[in-house]
Design a protein around this motif. Sequence first.
Motif, PDB file in Angstrom:
ATOM      1  N   GLN A   1       0.831  -1.333  -0.031  1.00 24.73           N
ATOM      2  CA  GLN A   1       0.027   0.013  -0.200  1.00 24.73           C
ATOM      3  C   GLN A   1       0.906   1.279  -0.068  1.00 24.73           C
ATOM      4  O   GLN A   1       1.926   1.307   0.672  1.00 24.73           O
ATOM      5  CB  GLN A   1      -1.028   0.134   1.091  1.00 24.73           C
ATOM      6  N   VAL A   2       0.371   2.272  -0.968  1.00 29.22           N
ATOM      7  CA  VAL A   2       1.175   3.474  -1.031  1.00 29.22           C
ATOM      8  C   VAL A   2       0.305   4.402  -0.728  1.00 29.22           C
ATOM      9  O   VAL A   2      -0.710   4.555  -1.258  1.00 29.22           O
ATOM     10  CB  VAL A   2       2.092   3.503  -2.350  1.00 29.22           C
ATOM     11  N   GLN A   3       0.622   5.672  -0.040  1.00 32.04           N
ATOM     12  CA  GLN A   3      -0.224   6.797   0.389  1.00 32.04           C
ATOM     13  C   GLN A   3       0.552   7.928  -0.395  1.00 32.04           C
ATOM     14  O   GLN A   3       1.675   8.131   0.036  1.00 32.04           O
ATOM     15  CB  GLN A   3      -0.658   6.821   1.805  1.00 32.04           C
ATOM     16  N   LEU A   4      -0.073   8.848  -1.017  1.00 31.93           N
ATOM     17  CA  LEU A   4       0.495   9.908  -1.925  1.00 31.93           C
ATOM     18  C   LEU A   4      -0.218  11.119  -1.354  1.00 31.93           C
ATOM     19  O   LEU A   4      -1.236  11.271  -1.311  1.00 31.93           O
ATOM     20  CB  LEU A   4       0.283   9.734  -3.236  1.00 31.93           C
ATOM     21  N   VAL A   5       0.845  12.003  -0.871  1.00 31.00           N
ATOM     22  CA  VAL A   5       0.285  13.466  -0.768  1.00 31.00           C
ATOM     23  C   VAL A   5       0.985  14.609  -1.568  1.00 31.00           C
ATOM     24  O   VAL A   5       2.079  14.754  -1.536  1.00 31.00           O
ATOM     25  CB  VAL A   5       0.623  13.656   0.830  1.00 31.00           C
ATOM     26  N   GLU A   6       0.211  15.148  -2.305  1.00 29.79           N
ATOM     27  CA  GLU A   6       0.785  16.328  -3.309  1.00 29.79           C
ATOM     28  C   GLU A   6       0.577  17.739  -2.234  1.00 29.79           C
ATOM     29  O   GLU A   6       0.008  18.002  -1.497  1.00 29.79           O
ATOM     30  CB  GLU A   6      -0.167  16.580  -4.539  1.00 29.79           C
ATOM     31  N   SER A   7       1.896  18.592  -2.746  1.00 29.02           N
ATOM     32  CA  SER A   7       1.846  19.791  -2.169  1.00 29.02           C
ATOM     33  C   SER A   7       2.435  20.707  -3.103  1.00 29.02           C
ATOM     34  O   SER A   7       2.897  20.121  -4.342  1.00 29.02           O
ATOM     35  CB  SER A   7       2.786  19.763  -0.830  1.00 29.02           C
ATOM     36  N   GLY A   8       2.212  22.106  -2.868  1.00 26.78           N
ATOM     37  CA  GLY A   8       3.165  22.945  -3.636  1.00 26.78           C
ATOM     38  C   GLY A   8       2.277  23.772  -4.845  1.00 26.78           C
ATOM     39  O   GLY A   8       2.548  24.522  -5.266  1.00 26.78           O
ATOM     40  N   GLY A   9       1.156  23.412  -4.846  1.00 23.81           N
ATOM     41  CA  GLY A   9       0.093  24.004  -5.692  1.00 23.81           C
ATOM     42  C   GLY A   9       0.005  25.590  -5.233  1.00 23.81           C
ATOM     43  O   GLY A   9       0.317  25.887  -4.192  1.00 23.81           O
ATOM     44  N   GLY A  10      -0.745  26.323  -6.095  1.00 20.01           N
ATOM     45  CA  GLY A  10      -1.231  27.893  -5.591  1.00 20.01           C
ATOM     46  C   GLY A  10      -1.571  28.488  -6.733  1.00 20.01           C
ATOM     47  O   GLY A  10      -1.710  28.140  -8.056  1.00 20.01           O
ATOM     48  N   LEU A  11      -1.559  29.890  -6.398  1.00 19.09           N
ATOM     49  CA  LEU A  11      -1.816  30.821  -7.640  1.00 19.09           C
ATOM     50  C   LEU A  11      -0.792  31.517  -8.089  1.00 19.09           C
ATOM     51  O   LEU A  11       0.203  31.932  -7.122  1.00 19.09           O
ATOM     52  CB  LEU A  11      -2.839  31.904  -6.711  1.00 19.09           C
ATOM     53  N   VAL A  12      -0.549  31.620  -9.411  1.00 13.73           N
ATOM     54  CA  VAL A  12       0.621  32.167  -9.916  1.00 13.73           C
ATOM     55  C   VAL A  12       0.160  33.009 -11.478  1.00 13.73           C
ATOM     56  O   VAL A  12      -0.858  32.438 -12.033  1.00 13.73           O
ATOM     57  CB  VAL A  12       1.627  30.933 -10.371  1.00 13.73           C
ATOM     58  N   GLN A  13       0.996  33.921 -11.714  1.00 17.67           N
ATOM     59  CA  GLN A  13       0.690  34.699 -12.852  1.00 17.67           C
ATOM     60  C   GLN A  13       1.249  33.777 -14.111  1.00 17.67           C
ATOM     61  O   GLN A  13       2.054  33.026 -13.871  1.00 17.67           O
ATOM     62  CB  GLN A  13       1.162  35.903 -12.885  1.00 17.67           C
ATOM     63  N   ALA A  14       0.544  34.155 -15.299  1.00 16.95           N
ATOM     64  CA  ALA A  14       1.283  33.406 -16.615  1.00 16.95           C
ATOM     65  C   ALA A  14       2.486  33.998 -16.538  1.00 16.95           C
ATOM     66  O   ALA A  14       3.004  34.928 -16.325  1.00 16.95           O
ATOM     67  CB  ALA A  14       0.205  33.905 -17.709  1.00 16.95           C
ATOM     68  N   GLY A  15       3.398  32.890 -17.083  1.00 12.63           N
ATOM     69  CA  GLY A  15       4.750  33.127 -17.249  1.00 12.63           C
ATOM     70  C   GLY A  15       5.663  32.650 -15.868  1.00 12.63           C
ATOM     71  O   GLY A  15       7.069  32.440 -15.962  1.00 12.63           O
TER      72      GLY A  15
END
Length: 121
Positions: A1-15
């Motif tokens: 069994q593997v559990q995965l946790v993402e992070s690092g998303g957010g709001l950013v301007q184009a480019g």
Amino acid sequence: QVQLVESGGGLVQAGGSLRLSCAASGHTYSSYAMGWFRLAPGKEREFVAAISRSGGSTTYADSVKGRFTISRENAKNTVYLQMNSLKPEDTAVYYCAAGGRITRTPAYDYWGQGTQVTVSS
């Protein structure tokens, strides 16, 4: 069994840039190929990038090739997605996945809960 946790998303301007991380539990992490997918409102789930168990092989969707880079650190049980030159059409919830082989299809065994990426124009 593997559990995965993402992070690092957010709001950013184009480019702009973001780096997503996906931390995996379980001592067998290095035996899994890892993939990133994304789901935007009103669209189907889309393959983004994948990396083999050793990290020696990678594959990308045409829409992100040259802008995104997938990598992994098996010692840290973590896979990364470095996203540069972001565009508004990259806005989506990004999911990481673990499976027995590297593939561009959603045929992965384990999935994270997702992290939101929003790119403003």
